[in-house]
Design a protein around this motif. Structure first.
Motif, PDB file in Angstrom:
ATOM      1  N   ALA A 125      34.998  26.175 -11.658  1.00  0.00           N
ATOM      2  CA  ALA A 125      35.039  26.177 -10.192  1.00  0.00           C
ATOM      3  C   ALA A 125      33.708  25.689  -9.623  1.00  0.00           C
ATOM      4  O   ALA A 125      33.681  24.886  -8.678  1.00  0.00           O
ATOM      5  CB  ALA A 125      35.369  27.575  -9.679  1.00  0.00           C
ATOM      6  N   PHE A 126      32.615  26.155 -10.212  1.00  0.00           N
ATOM      7  CA  PHE A 126      31.309  25.711  -9.734  1.00  0.00           C
ATOM      8  C   PHE A 126      31.121  24.215  -9.979  1.00  0.00           C
ATOM      9  O   PHE A 126      30.618  23.491  -9.116  1.00  0.00           O
ATOM     10  CB  PHE A 126      30.188  26.511 -10.419  1.00  0.00           C
ATOM     11  CG  PHE A 126      28.834  26.135  -9.919  1.00  0.00           C
ATOM     12  CD1 PHE A 126      28.419  26.510  -8.644  1.00  0.00           C
ATOM     13  CD2 PHE A 126      27.971  25.383 -10.695  1.00  0.00           C
ATOM     14  CE1 PHE A 126      27.168  26.147  -8.161  1.00  0.00           C
ATOM     15  CE2 PHE A 126      26.724  25.017 -10.224  1.00  0.00           C
ATOM     16  CZ  PHE A 126      26.314  25.404  -8.954  1.00  0.00           C
ATOM     17  N   VAL A 161      35.209  29.169  -4.432  1.00  0.00           N
ATOM     18  CA  VAL A 161      34.215  30.244  -4.329  1.00  0.00           C
ATOM     19  C   VAL A 161      34.798  31.529  -4.891  1.00  0.00           C
ATOM     20  O   VAL A 161      34.130  32.244  -5.650  1.00  0.00           O
ATOM     21  CB  VAL A 161      33.744  30.421  -2.861  1.00  0.00           C
ATOM     22  CG1 VAL A 161      32.921  31.694  -2.704  1.00  0.00           C
ATOM     23  CG2 VAL A 161      32.948  29.201  -2.401  1.00  0.00           C
ATOM     24  N   GLN A 162      36.045  31.830  -4.543  1.00  0.00           N
ATOM     25  CA  GLN A 162      36.695  33.038  -5.066  1.00  0.00           C
ATOM     26  C   GLN A 162      36.851  32.967  -6.582  1.00  0.00           C
ATOM     27  O   GLN A 162      36.631  33.956  -7.287  1.00  0.00           O
ATOM     28  CB  GLN A 162      38.055  33.254  -4.391  1.00  0.00           C
ATOM     29  CG  GLN A 162      37.948  33.663  -2.939  1.00  0.00           C
ATOM     30  CD  GLN A 162      37.077  34.895  -2.752  1.00  0.00           C
ATOM     31  OE1 GLN A 162      37.150  35.872  -3.478  1.00  0.00           O
ATOM     32  NE2 GLN A 162      36.195  34.831  -1.757  1.00  0.00           N
ATOM     33  N   ALA A 163      37.229  31.801  -7.095  1.00  0.00           N
ATOM     34  CA  ALA A 163      37.363  31.636  -8.550  1.00  0.00           C
ATOM     35  C   ALA A 163      36.023  31.827  -9.240  1.00  0.00           C
ATOM     36  O   ALA A 163      35.943  32.412 -10.328  1.00  0.00           O
ATOM     37  CB  ALA A 163      37.944  30.256  -8.871  1.00  0.00           C
ATOM     38  N   ASN A 182      27.790  34.620  -5.161  1.00  0.00           N
ATOM     39  CA  ASN A 182      28.346  35.977  -5.193  1.00  0.00           C
ATOM     40  C   ASN A 182      28.040  36.763  -3.927  1.00  0.00           C
ATOM     41  O   ASN A 182      28.746  37.721  -3.604  1.00  0.00           O
ATOM     42  CB  ASN A 182      27.854  36.744  -6.424  1.00  0.00           C
ATOM     43  CG  ASN A 182      28.562  36.283  -7.671  1.00  0.00           C
ATOM     44  OD1 ASN A 182      29.740  35.945  -7.640  1.00  0.00           O
ATOM     45  ND2 ASN A 182      27.840  36.250  -8.773  1.00  0.00           N
ATOM     46  N   THR A 183      26.997  36.359  -3.204  1.00  0.00           N
ATOM     47  CA  THR A 183      26.652  37.067  -1.969  1.00  0.00           C
ATOM     48  C   THR A 183      27.009  36.262  -0.718  1.00  0.00           C
ATOM     49  O   THR A 183      26.749  36.715   0.393  1.00  0.00           O
ATOM     50  CB  THR A 183      25.148  37.409  -1.940  1.00  0.00           C
ATOM     51  OG1 THR A 183      24.392  36.201  -2.050  1.00  0.00           O
ATOM     52  CG2 THR A 183      24.792  38.361  -3.073  1.00  0.00           C
ATOM     53  N   PHE A 184      27.583  35.081  -0.898  1.00  0.00           N
ATOM     54  CA  PHE A 184      28.016  34.258   0.239  1.00  0.00           C
ATOM     55  C   PHE A 184      29.070  35.030   1.017  1.00  0.00           C
ATOM     56  O   PHE A 184      30.097  35.422   0.480  1.00  0.00           O
ATOM     57  CB  PHE A 184      28.561  32.927  -0.278  1.00  0.00           C
ATOM     58  CG  PHE A 184      29.242  32.074   0.757  1.00  0.00           C
ATOM     59  CD1 PHE A 184      28.581  31.681   1.907  1.00  0.00           C
ATOM     60  CD2 PHE A 184      30.543  31.644   0.565  1.00  0.00           C
ATOM     61  CE1 PHE A 184      29.203  30.881   2.845  1.00  0.00           C
ATOM     62  CE2 PHE A 184      31.179  30.847   1.493  1.00  0.00           C
ATOM     63  CZ  PHE A 184      30.508  30.462   2.645  1.00  0.00           C
ATOM     64  N   PRO A 242      40.841  24.197  -2.386  1.00  0.00           N
ATOM     65  CA  PRO A 242      39.836  24.093  -1.315  1.00  0.00           C
ATOM     66  C   PRO A 242      38.571  24.857  -1.719  1.00  0.00           C
ATOM     67  O   PRO A 242      38.590  25.706  -2.624  1.00  0.00           O
ATOM     68  CB  PRO A 242      40.528  24.739  -0.112  1.00  0.00           C
ATOM     69  CG  PRO A 242      41.597  25.605  -0.683  1.00  0.00           C
ATOM     70  CD  PRO A 242      42.001  24.990  -1.990  1.00  0.00           C
ATOM     71  N   ASP A 243      37.488  24.569  -1.024  1.00  0.00           N
ATOM     72  CA  ASP A 243      36.198  25.197  -1.342  1.00  0.00           C
ATOM     73  C   ASP A 243      36.275  26.718  -1.378  1.00  0.00           C
ATOM     74  O   ASP A 243      35.707  27.353  -2.267  1.00  0.00           O
ATOM     75  CB  ASP A 243      35.135  24.775  -0.333  1.00  0.00           C
ATOM     76  CG  ASP A 243      34.755  23.312  -0.445  1.00  0.00           C
ATOM     77  OD1 ASP A 243      35.072  22.686  -1.481  1.00  0.00           O
ATOM     78  OD2 ASP A 243      34.127  22.801   0.502  1.00  0.00           O
ATOM     79  N   GLU A 244      36.961  27.297  -0.410  1.00  0.00           N
ATOM     80  CA  GLU A 244      37.034  28.759  -0.326  1.00  0.00           C
ATOM     81  C   GLU A 244      37.691  29.354  -1.578  1.00  0.00           C
ATOM     82  O   GLU A 244      37.262  30.384  -2.082  1.00  0.00           O
ATOM     83  CB  GLU A 244      37.802  29.176   0.926  1.00  0.00           C
ATOM     84  CG  GLU A 244      37.077  28.855   2.216  1.00  0.00           C
ATOM     85  CD  GLU A 244      37.070  27.359   2.587  1.00  0.00           C
ATOM     86  OE1 GLU A 244      37.942  26.592   2.096  1.00  0.00           O
ATOM     87  OE2 GLU A 244      36.184  26.961   3.350  1.00  0.00           O
ATOM     88  N   ALA A 245      38.731  28.694  -2.082  1.00  0.00           N
ATOM     89  CA  ALA A 245      39.392  29.173  -3.302  1.00  0.00           C
ATOM     90  C   ALA A 245      38.480  28.996  -4.513  1.00  0.00           C
ATOM     91  O   ALA A 245      38.483  29.830  -5.431  1.00  0.00           O
ATOM     92  CB  ALA A 245      40.720  28.442  -3.507  1.00  0.00           C
TER      93      ALA A 245
END
Length: 190
Positions: A31-32, A18-20, A72-74, A13-16
């Motif tokens: 991931a990006f 972002v963490q990656a 990184n600041t999201f 999912p998107d949230e994972a």
């Protein structure tokens, strides 16, 4: 690293993702890339509806440059897609201000590689729809584009635009009614 090197990332999912991305290592850019591949088509449709097809590619590029720099600041106070669409709307507004109202007629539509007769009909319909969309007040055009082109639900649109849920529903209904009337006047049966 490309998507082919990290097929496991495609299913996150998107949230994972972002963490990656936030973690240094080989999965960061993969991931990006998944986020871009997943969301670029909707962002492009939104941008094309707001600034026209000829400027949409530049807006999409600006959006994902901003996303790359801001991940990184999201803060994840809202869903990633909500944050992404807010960035996209801001980029569209900047593009509109920068171009100082270039007439829609001067925007060339790319030729379709298939049936030319059908392509001509579709191009005409798209041009009529684009002209009609640009007659809408900006808040209605924005809400309708987020709903119909990006496929967002009303609550997501309310988060992105900062408007109340009832206001979003009202804007979309008024925009649909206005488009229906404008298209009917030009001979298009909605």
């Amino acid at each position: 690293m490309t998507l082919n090197d990290s097929p496991d990332l495609q299913h996150l999912p998107d949230e994972a993702l972002v963490q990656a991305f936030r973690q240094s290592g080989p999965r960061r850019e993969g991931a990006f890339e998944v986020l871009v591949t997943r969301h670029a088509p909707r962002i492009h449709r939104l941008a094309a509806s707001m600034v026209g097809p000829s400027a949409a590619d530049d807006v999409v590029q600006d959006v994902f440059i901003a996303v790359h720099g801001g991940l990184n600041t999201f803060r994840a106070e809202a869903a990633f897609s909500t944050w992404l669409h807010r960035i996209a709307l801001n980029a569209c507004m900047r593009a509109l201000k920068a171009r100082q109202n270039v007439p829609l007629e001067s925007v060339a539509e790319p030729a379709a590689p298939h049936n030319l007769a059908l392509s001509g009909e579709n191009t005409d319909l798209r041009e009529r729809l684009a002209r009609a969309m640009h007659t809408l007040p900006p808040d209605q055009r924005e809400a309708l584009a987020l709903r119909e082109l990006s496929g967002l639900d009303y609550a997501e649109i309310a988060d992105i635009t900062g408007a109340e849920l009832g206001t979003v529903k009202s804007r979309i209904n008024r925009a649909r009614a206005a488009l229906r009337a404008l298209l009917t006047k030009t001979g298009v049966t909605p």
